[in-house]
Write a protein that holds these residues in place. Structure first.
Motif, short mmCIF file in Angstrom:
data_model
loop_
_atom_site.label_atom_id
_atom_site.label_comp_id
_atom_site.label_asym_id
_atom_site.label_seq_id
_atom_site.Cartn_x
_atom_site.Cartn_y
_atom_site.Cartn_z
N SER A 16 53.71 91.93 7.93
CA SER A 16 53.67 93.13 8.77
C SER A 16 53.15 94.30 7.95
CB SER A 16 55.06 93.45 9.31
OG SER A 16 55.50 92.40 10.15
N LEU A 17 52.27 95.09 8.56
CA LEU A 17 51.65 96.21 7.87
C LEU A 17 51.90 97.52 8.60
CD1 LEU A 17 48.15 94.58 7.23
CD2 LEU A 17 50.13 94.58 5.70
N ASP A 18 51.90 98.62 7.83
CA ASP A 18 51.98 99.94 8.43
C ASP A 18 50.57 100.43 8.78
OD1 ASP A 18 50.79 100.88 6.07
OD2 ASP A 18 52.63 101.74 5.27
N GLU A 19 50.46 101.66 9.23
CA GLU A 19 49.17 102.22 9.65
C GLU A 19 48.15 102.27 8.53
OE1 GLU A 19 52.11 104.00 10.24
OE2 GLU A 19 52.33 103.35 12.31
N ASP A 20 48.62 102.29 7.27
CA ASP A 20 47.73 102.36 6.11
C ASP A 20 47.40 100.97 5.55
OD1 ASP A 20 47.69 105.18 6.18
OD2 ASP A 20 49.60 105.24 5.11
N GLY A 21 47.88 99.92 6.23
CA GLY A 21 47.60 98.57 5.76
C GLY A 21 48.50 98.10 4.63
N LYS A 22 49.60 98.78 4.41
CA LYS A 22 50.57 98.41 3.37
C LYS A 22 51.71 97.62 4.00
CE LYS A 22 48.65 101.12 0.22
NZ LYS A 22 47.48 100.58 -0.39
N PRO A 23 52.26 96.63 3.27
CA PRO A 23 53.39 95.87 3.82
C PRO A 23 54.54 96.78 4.21
CG PRO A 23 52.53 94.80 1.86
CD PRO A 23 51.84 96.14 1.97
N VAL A 24 55.15 96.48 5.35
CA VAL A 24 56.26 97.28 5.86
C VAL A 24 57.43 96.34 6.20
CG1 VAL A 24 55.41 97.24 8.25
CG2 VAL A 24 56.93 99.06 7.53
N LYS A 25 58.64 96.77 5.87
CA LYS A 25 59.83 95.97 6.17
C LYS A 25 60.00 95.86 7.69
CE LYS A 25 62.33 96.90 1.93
NZ LYS A 25 63.56 97.34 1.31
N HIS A 26 60.36 94.66 8.12
CA HIS A 26 60.55 94.44 9.57
C HIS A 26 62.02 94.37 9.96
CE1 HIS A 26 61.27 90.31 8.39
NE2 HIS A 26 60.03 90.20 7.92
N GLY A 27 62.91 94.11 9.03
CA GLY A 27 64.34 94.11 9.32
C GLY A 27 64.85 92.88 10.04
N LYS A 28 64.05 91.85 10.19
CA LYS A 28 64.47 90.63 10.91
C LYS A 28 64.97 89.59 9.91
CE LYS A 28 62.95 92.33 14.80
NZ LYS A 28 63.69 92.55 15.99
N THR A 29 65.97 88.82 10.33
CA THR A 29 66.52 87.77 9.47
C THR A 29 66.66 86.43 10.17
OG1 THR A 29 68.77 88.42 10.05
CG2 THR A 29 67.82 89.43 8.07
N GLN A 52 58.06 87.96 17.28
CA GLN A 52 59.32 87.84 16.54
C GLN A 52 59.64 89.10 15.75
OE1 GLN A 52 61.94 85.58 16.26
NE2 GLN A 52 60.98 84.78 18.09
N LEU A 53 58.64 89.64 15.06
CA LEU A 53 58.88 90.78 14.18
C LEU A 53 58.79 92.13 14.89
CD1 LEU A 53 56.91 89.56 11.04
CD2 LEU A 53 59.33 89.21 11.61
N GLU A 54 58.20 92.12 16.09
CA GLU A 54 58.04 93.33 16.90
C GLU A 54 57.20 94.39 16.18
OE1 GLU A 54 61.52 93.92 19.82
OE2 GLU A 54 62.48 93.43 17.91
N ILE A 55 56.23 93.94 15.41
CA ILE A 55 55.30 94.83 14.72
C ILE A 55 53.88 94.34 15.00
CG2 ILE A 55 54.50 95.71 12.48
CD1 ILE A 55 57.41 95.50 11.51
N PRO A 56 53.11 95.09 15.79
CA PRO A 56 51.78 94.62 16.20
C PRO A 56 50.79 94.43 15.06
CG PRO A 56 52.33 96.72 17.28
CD PRO A 56 53.47 96.35 16.39
N ARG A 57 50.97 95.11 13.95
CA ARG A 57 50.07 94.97 12.79
C ARG A 57 50.62 93.88 11.87
NH1 ARG A 57 49.95 100.62 13.41
NH2 ARG A 57 47.86 101.39 13.84
#
Length: 130
Positions: free
Chosen positions: A105-118, A40-45
């Motif tokens: 969803s996390l970025d490469e550093d393990g921090k939350p990242v916005k996914h832009g999905k609603t 759904q979020l298209e973010i593998p992490r």
């Protein structure tokens, strides 16, 4: 609620009481929820942050088929909140309901990242964009 996955309860999935081991069921739920959230979020992490109270209301035995259902509750900036129900396909009895599962969803550093999905996207929605 949509039931996405079926699992066949095998001897290796049983507890000493010869019923479905709760830990195995939670593993199946967590994996299915993670796959759903990642798609759904298209973010593998995308990882599990929170699962609400767990209350086993019935069980399954060897040879039973269970179904794992998932429903989206809401979208956050970096998260998706879902709920899940697992039921015995043969008896139609609910085995467990989890009212709130938060995936982040996390970025490469393990921090939350916005996914832009609603909203939920289906394959047909994504094909229209191509």
């Amino acid at each position: 609620m949509r039931f996405h996955t079926r699992k066949w309860v095998k001897p290796e999935d049983l507890n000493p009481n010869r019923a479905l081991f709760g830990g195995r069921l939670l593993q199946w739920i967590d994996e299915e929820i993670a796959l759903y959230a990642i798609i759904q979020l298209e973010i593998p992490r995308t990882v599990t942050k929170y699962m609400s109270e767990i209350d086993f209301v019935s069980s399954a035995k060897e040879g039973d088929i269970i179904e794992i259902g998932i429903e989206v509750v809401s979208f956050g900036n970096s998260s998706i909140t879902l709920k899940s129900e697992v039921r015995n396909k043969l008896t139609r009895k609910t085995i467990i309901e989890i009212d709130k599962i938060v995936m982040v969803s996390l970025d490469e550093d393990g921090k939350p990242v916005k996914h832009g999905k609603t909203k939920i996207e289906y394959v047909s929605d994504r094909l229209k964009d191509e």
